[in-house]
Design an enzyme around this catalytic site. Sequence first.
Site, PDB file in Angstrom:
ATOM      1  N   SER A   1       1.027 -48.169  -4.432  1.00  0.00           N
ATOM      2  CA  SER A   1       2.188 -47.341  -4.743  1.00  0.00           C
ATOM      3  C   SER A   1       3.331 -48.149  -5.317  1.00  0.00           C
ATOM      4  O   SER A   1       4.307 -47.575  -5.808  1.00  0.00           O
ATOM      5  CB  SER A   1       2.679 -46.619  -3.482  1.00  0.00           C
ATOM      6  OG  SER A   1       3.115 -47.560  -2.515  1.00  0.00           O
TER       7      SER A   1
ATOM      8  N   ARG B   1       8.069 -29.294  -6.339  1.00  0.00           N
ATOM      9  CA  ARG B   1       9.198 -29.395  -5.416  1.00  0.00           C
ATOM     10  C   ARG B   1       9.961 -28.072  -5.358  1.00  0.00           C
ATOM     11  O   ARG B   1      10.393 -27.627  -4.293  1.00  0.00           O
ATOM     12  CB  ARG B   1      10.166 -30.491  -5.884  1.00  0.00           C
ATOM     13  CG  ARG B   1       9.760 -31.918  -5.604  1.00  0.00           C
ATOM     14  CD  ARG B   1      10.876 -32.839  -6.064  1.00  0.00           C
ATOM     15  NE  ARG B   1      10.572 -34.257  -5.865  1.00  0.00           N
ATOM     16  CZ  ARG B   1      11.419 -35.243  -6.153  1.00  0.00           C
ATOM     17  NH1 ARG B   1      12.605 -34.943  -6.671  1.00  0.00           N
ATOM     18  NH2 ARG B   1      11.069 -36.494  -5.953  1.00  0.00           N
TER      19      ARG B   1
ATOM     20  N   GLU C   1       0.822  -1.204   0.000  1.00  0.00           N
ATOM     21  CA  GLU C   1       0.000   0.000   0.000  1.00  0.00           C
ATOM     22  C   GLU C   1       0.860   1.259   0.000  1.00  0.00           C
ATOM     23  O   GLU C   1       0.590   2.217  -0.739  1.00  0.00           O
ATOM     24  CB  GLU C   1      -0.909   0.016   1.242  1.00  0.00           C
ATOM     25  CG  GLU C   1      -1.817  -1.191   1.372  1.00  0.00           C
ATOM     26  CD  GLU C   1      -1.218  -2.286   2.232  1.00  0.00           C
ATOM     27  OE1 GLU C   1      -1.941  -2.838   3.068  1.00  0.00           O
ATOM     28  OE2 GLU C   1      -0.010  -2.586   2.053  1.00  0.00           O
TER      29      GLU C   1
ATOM     30  N   ALA D   1       4.548 -52.453  -6.799  1.00  0.00           N
ATOM     31  CA  ALA D   1       4.214 -53.859  -7.037  1.00  0.00           C
ATOM     32  C   ALA D   1       4.687 -54.699  -5.858  1.00  0.00           C
ATOM     33  O   ALA D   1       5.418 -54.222  -4.980  1.00  0.00           O
ATOM     34  CB  ALA D   1       4.861 -54.329  -8.334  1.00  0.00           C
TER      35      ALA D   1
ATOM     36  N   ARG E   1      14.107 -30.988 -10.641  1.00  0.00           N
ATOM     37  CA  ARG E   1      14.842 -31.045 -11.900  1.00  0.00           C
ATOM     38  C   ARG E   1      13.954 -30.688 -13.091  1.00  0.00           C
ATOM     39  O   ARG E   1      12.740 -30.930 -13.072  1.00  0.00           O
ATOM     40  CB  ARG E   1      15.409 -32.453 -12.117  1.00  0.00           C
ATOM     41  CG  ARG E   1      16.331 -32.916 -10.998  1.00  0.00           C
ATOM     42  CD  ARG E   1      16.948 -34.265 -11.274  1.00  0.00           C
ATOM     43  NE  ARG E   1      15.984 -35.341 -11.353  1.00  0.00           N
ATOM     44  CZ  ARG E   1      15.468 -35.994 -10.300  1.00  0.00           C
ATOM     45  NH1 ARG E   1      15.821 -35.622  -9.069  1.00  0.00           N
ATOM     46  NH2 ARG E   1      14.613 -36.965 -10.465  1.00  0.00           N
TER      47      ARG E   1
END
Length: 364
Positions: A163, A186, A54, A165, A209
């Site tokens: 999340s 990130r 302001e 196998a 990255r």
Amino acid sequence: MASRAEQDAMRRALTIALQGPRGVNPQVGAVLLSPAGDVIAEGWHRGAGTPHAEVDALSKLSPDAARGATAVVTLEPCNHTGRTGPCSEALIAAGVTRVVYATADPGDHSSGGAERLRAAGVDVEAGVEEDEATGLLDSWLTVQRLGRPHVTVKWAQSLDGRSAADDGTSQWITGPAARADVHRRRARADAIVAGTGTVLADDPALTARAQDGSLLPHQPIPVVLGTRAVPASAALRRHPHDFLQYDGDVASGGLPAVLEDLRRRGVQRVFVEGGPAVAAAFLREDLADELLVYVAPVLIGGDRLAVGDIGVTTIEEARRLAVASVIPLGDDLLYVARPTSPPPTPAVRAGRERVGTPSSEGDA
């Protein structure tokens, strides 16, 4: 009711606020409108010790040029004297007759600007473009309201909620567009958190990255939860920043103690990306302010769920979320969700029986 000119000015204020640096002070923008609704000045906060938005806007006008003007600001004008004076007083002295702001200032010492303005006869309206302003200021607002960093918990999962196998392989559940989005997010964080289980199993770099593999300009500080040692050969040890590890000594007070220590180090945004047990720990402690769930159109089956035990035993205890957006990323979908009620304050948390402590996948 805000006029069309005021709504447009607020959107402009939100845009110019981004020109200010991210840090311990909020990014704030301000636009001054003439009585006819024309833009006569604008400003933004350039960092600690510099004029607030302001005052920055007022400084661009000649004396008395703001008399009868409307100030449109992304954050309630402050009402305290720090390294700069109260913005509420500056607006009153300048002769501003109306103030429109997006979101309230929750600070113990800086709030109260709206009341001061009204007491001086200034017309005040709050809540214009509040959702967008809250998104811009989310980390600063969390620090002010709860005394800890803003926490984003992220995970990637198959369509059936797995999340990994059964053999533990988990890389590349999602496609390149989703992975690029993760790295962009990130780069907005001050710290990235993983458990020692994830560090030992996946050897993540915990860097942000670009798609060509190069490091983005801003890198979050890597944080490891768990007591097991990080190997000398770990990719984490080649991170641009030294990693922080919280073991039993530091984390004896649980995750709130970890977040408090990070706050003291200047961390405002924490990105949690550390496996099912770590994600569950933050959810169990009501410490997640935002969830990022990347869902890939694959089926995996098995027992490796994307999130561990969060303390829900009956459907009545289910954690309800508000979905802020669903974003297509190639073949994948990103769900951005937030708790439907605010996390408990530190005082409430202190009186609650603890149901979990800091843990990592494999260290739970």
